[in-house]
Write an enzyme that holds these catalytic residues in place. Structure first.
Site, PDB file in Angstrom:
ATOM      1  N   LYS A 120      -8.360  -5.838 -16.552  1.00 16.57           N
ATOM      2  CA  LYS A 120      -8.346  -6.283 -15.158  1.00 16.57           C
ATOM      3  C   LYS A 120      -9.305  -7.449 -15.009  1.00 16.57           C
ATOM      4  O   LYS A 120     -10.267  -7.571 -15.782  1.00 16.57           O
ATOM      5  CB  LYS A 120      -8.819  -5.147 -14.235  1.00 16.57           C
ATOM      6  N   GLY A 135       3.447   1.452   5.458  1.00 14.99           N
ATOM      7  CA  GLY A 135       3.365   0.073   4.958  1.00 14.99           C
ATOM      8  C   GLY A 135       4.725  -0.397   4.473  1.00 14.99           C
ATOM      9  O   GLY A 135       5.242   0.115   3.483  1.00 14.99           O
ATOM     10  N   VAL A 136       5.305  -1.367   5.207  1.00 13.28           N
ATOM     11  CA  VAL A 136       6.616  -1.882   4.789  1.00 13.28           C
ATOM     12  C   VAL A 136       6.490  -3.353   4.396  1.00 13.28           C
ATOM     13  O   VAL A 136       7.168  -4.225   4.926  1.00 13.28           O
ATOM     14  CB  VAL A 136       7.718  -1.647   5.855  1.00 13.28           C
ATOM     15  N   GLY A 137       5.574  -3.607   3.471  1.00 14.56           N
ATOM     16  CA  GLY A 137       5.406  -4.942   2.901  1.00 14.56           C
ATOM     17  C   GLY A 137       6.391  -5.122   1.761  1.00 14.56           C
ATOM     18  O   GLY A 137       7.520  -4.616   1.812  1.00 14.56           O
ATOM     19  N   VAL A 196       6.700  -3.883  -1.309  1.00 17.14           N
ATOM     20  CA  VAL A 196       7.257  -2.676  -1.954  1.00 17.14           C
ATOM     21  C   VAL A 196       7.861  -1.736  -0.915  1.00 17.14           C
ATOM     22  O   VAL A 196       8.998  -1.265  -1.068  1.00 17.14           O
ATOM     23  CB  VAL A 196       6.175  -1.920  -2.759  1.00 17.14           C
ATOM     24  N   GLY A 197       7.099  -1.451   0.160  1.00 21.39           N
ATOM     25  CA  GLY A 197       7.548  -0.463   1.149  1.00 21.39           C
ATOM     26  C   GLY A 197       8.901  -0.814   1.747  1.00 21.39           C
ATOM     27  O   GLY A 197       9.750   0.074   1.942  1.00 21.39           O
TER      28      GLY A 197
HETATM   29  P1  NAI Z   1       1.976  -5.845   0.706  1.00 16.72           P
HETATM   30  O1  NAI Z   1       0.694  -6.503   1.072  1.00 16.72           O
HETATM   31  O2  NAI Z   1       3.192  -6.676   0.557  1.00 16.72           O
HETATM   32  O3  NAI Z   1       2.329  -4.694   1.779  1.00 16.72           O
HETATM   33  C1  NAI Z   1       1.386  -3.845   2.306  1.00 16.72           C
HETATM   34  C2  NAI Z   1       1.782  -3.557   3.742  1.00 16.72           C
HETATM   35  O4  NAI Z   1       0.934  -2.537   4.251  1.00 16.72           O
HETATM   36  C3  NAI Z   1       1.640  -4.761   4.656  1.00 16.72           C
HETATM   37  O5  NAI Z   1       2.841  -4.936   5.388  1.00 16.72           O
HETATM   38  C4  NAI Z   1       0.473  -4.399   5.568  1.00 16.72           C
HETATM   39  O6  NAI Z   1       0.594  -4.937   6.872  1.00 16.72           O
HETATM   40  C5  NAI Z   1       0.595  -2.894   5.581  1.00 16.72           C
HETATM   41  N1  NAI Z   1      -0.639  -2.178   5.944  1.00 16.72           N
HETATM   42  C6  NAI Z   1      -1.932  -2.493   5.673  1.00 16.72           C
HETATM   43  N2  NAI Z   1      -2.761  -1.572   6.179  1.00 16.72           N
HETATM   44  C7  NAI Z   1      -1.990  -0.633   6.756  1.00 16.72           C
HETATM   45  C8  NAI Z   1      -2.247   0.584   7.443  1.00 16.72           C
HETATM   46  N3  NAI Z   1      -3.495   1.001   7.645  1.00 16.72           N
HETATM   47  N4  NAI Z   1      -1.204   1.297   7.913  1.00 16.72           N
HETATM   48  C9  NAI Z   1       0.063   0.874   7.739  1.00 16.72           C
HETATM   49  N5  NAI Z   1       0.367  -0.281   7.096  1.00 16.72           N
HETATM   50  C10 NAI Z   1      -0.638  -1.014   6.625  1.00 16.72           C
HETATM   51  O7  NAI Z   1       1.663  -5.007  -0.628  1.00 16.72           O
HETATM   52  P2  NAI Z   1       2.703  -4.445  -1.678  1.00 16.72           P
HETATM   53  O8  NAI Z   1       2.850  -5.414  -2.790  1.00 16.72           O
HETATM   54  O9  NAI Z   1       3.903  -3.959  -0.964  1.00 16.72           O
HETATM   55  O10 NAI Z   1       1.901  -3.201  -2.270  1.00 16.72           O
HETATM   56  C11 NAI Z   1       1.779  -1.990  -1.525  1.00 16.72           C
HETATM   57  C12 NAI Z   1       0.850  -1.051  -2.261  1.00 16.72           C
HETATM   58  O11 NAI Z   1       1.381  -0.746  -3.547  1.00 16.72           O
HETATM   59  C13 NAI Z   1      -0.558  -1.631  -2.513  1.00 16.72           C
HETATM   60  O12 NAI Z   1      -1.480  -0.578  -2.426  1.00 16.72           O
HETATM   61  C14 NAI Z   1      -0.472  -2.119  -3.951  1.00 16.72           C
HETATM   62  O13 NAI Z   1      -1.749  -2.107  -4.583  1.00 16.72           O
HETATM   63  C15 NAI Z   1       0.443  -1.069  -4.564  1.00 16.72           C
HETATM   64  N6  NAI Z   1       1.183  -1.556  -5.731  1.00 16.72           N
HETATM   65  C16 NAI Z   1       1.994  -2.645  -5.610  1.00 16.72           C
HETATM   66  C17 NAI Z   1       2.708  -3.094  -6.713  1.00 16.72           C
HETATM   67  C18 NAI Z   1       3.659  -4.252  -6.588  1.00 16.72           C
HETATM   68  O14 NAI Z   1       4.499  -4.405  -7.478  1.00 16.72           O
HETATM   69  N7  NAI Z   1       3.587  -5.057  -5.544  1.00 16.72           N
HETATM   70  C19 NAI Z   1       2.592  -2.443  -8.033  1.00 16.72           C
HETATM   71  C20 NAI Z   1       1.752  -1.251  -8.021  1.00 16.72           C
HETATM   72  C21 NAI Z   1       1.067  -0.859  -6.900  1.00 16.72           C
END
Ligand code: NAI
Length: 354
Positions: free
Chosen positions: A84, A179-181, A183-184
């Protein structure tokens, strides 16, 4: 043992293979690189840029994250290890110069550490890293493809395995997605297509509303999603969501999502297991992006989706073992990973002593 190298880096060797703390006055930055293990292959791990209160906090984080990557690789049966990098964010940081300096440090490791995106690191940052090293994955054209989509596929397969263990089918399964970013939203789409009923929450209300409209799902306030009346809670936002407060509110029978370090402590995993709540270990279920990125790096082509969907079988086997041994799945997954890593280390040591 610690030694100062040519002016800028402190390198520490311990039961981790490497911890390097770099200070670069020109970029006004401090960054750390940790390699936990290369016993199974080169160490993979993204770059996190974060406001750490102290260098010690950054060091603790980089070590913990590197070890989690080793375990993730070992359980995903990827021929790679864990590493990391973290950049200490600060108002004075010269971001472009910092990422270039990090690239130089990665290049000096000659492929032992291969890096890519993580929290706080954008595609533009990775372009800066790539000016100084070959050993960086850049999602996009000619790269490993949709990494968030790979993570969502793995989590979806894991949720299907979890559903079976709680006596449910995907059709009609009630899932709350926190969280619907990146991945969600992709996970919610897959679940909707499979006939699940969805409750969605995001810190960004409009993002949750838009996703819910698209998938005919319901929106829940961000601070209420953990207590939603559902079968599965899928944390896809933050780590450490399963804390004392969440345990008092949780109504789901299982927790399975993408977020890293979802348990605030091992004790919370034990408490949930004792209550009959199945928690899919995050470093198993969210390995889709790692598998896709590492296989692309090692083999030059992205793996077939079936390779990532196999996460479902791994999650299922872990849950079955947890239920029969009456031990939390997280504990078993950590043990299995550490045994595989120890065996690989022994084999490597034997080879090098011949
Ligand atoms: P992202 O930043 O695209 O989405 C995260 C979402 O969570 C955002 O829409 C944000 O507004 C929302 N959020 C933040 N705080 C919140 C809360 N308190 N309540 C509800 N929603 C909230 O991130 P991504 O890439 O979707 O990753 C999501 C999680 O999965 C992170 O924890 C990341 O470390 C983990 N992860 C992601 C991977 C990837 O391929 N992107 C791989 C492995 C783990």
């Amino acid at each position: 043992m610690a030694k100062a190298s040519a002016g800028s880096a402190l390198v520490v060797e311990s039961d981790y293979e490497l911890l390097a703390i770099h200070r670069d006055p020109e970029a006004r930055c401090t960054f750390c690189i940790a390699i936990d293990s290369t016993a199974l292959g080169p160490a993979f791990g993204g770059i996190r840029r974060w406001r750490y209160p102290t260098v010690a906090a950054a060091v603790a984080d980089v070590l913990e994250l590197a070890r989690a990557m080793s375990r993730k690789c070992a359980l995903a049966e990827v021929a790679g290890g864990g590493g990391k990098a973290v950049v200490l964010d600060a108002p004075a940081l010269d971001r472009e110069a910092a990422y270039r300096a990090l690239g130089l440090a990665v290049e000096s490791l000659a492929g032992r550490f291969r890096t890519g995106p993580d929290v706080g690191t954008t595609a533009a940052d990775l372009e800066q890293v790539a000016t100084a090293t070959r050993f960086v994955a850049r999602p996009g054209a000619g790269g490993p493809g949709d990494l968030a989509g790979a993570t969502a596929l793995g989590v979806f397969a894991g949720i299907a395995a979890v559903a079976q263990r709680i006596g449910k089918e995907l059709v009609g399964l009630r899932v709350a997605v926190q969280g619907v970013g990146a991945v969600g939203s992709r996970l919610a789409q897959r679940l909707a297509e499979a006939g699940a009923r969805l409750w969605l929450a995001d810190a960004d209300d409009e993002r949750a509303a838009a996703c819910a409209r698209r998938l005919d799902a319901e929106v829940v306030a961000a601070d209420a999603i953990v207590g939603a009346d559902c079968d599965v809670l899928a944390p896809c936002a933050l780590g450490r969501v399963l804390d004392d407060d969440a345990l008092s509110r949780l109504r789901a029978r299982a927790v399975a999502g993408a977020a890293n370090n979802v348990l605030a402590s091992p004790h919370h995993g034990e408490a949930l297991f004792a209550r009959g709540v199945l928690v899919a270990p995050d470093f198993v279920i969210n390995a889709g992006a790692l598998i896709q990125g590492a296989v692309f790096d090692l083999d030059g082509a992205a793996p077939p989706p079936s390779r990532i969907a196999a996460i479902g079988a791994t999650v299922g086997a872990l849950l079955d073992r947890a239920l029969s041994e009456r031990r939390p799945p997280e504990q078993i997954a950590t043990e299995v990973a550490d045994q595989r890593l120890a065996r690989a280390r022994t084999r490597r040591d034997e080879r090098s002593s011949r």
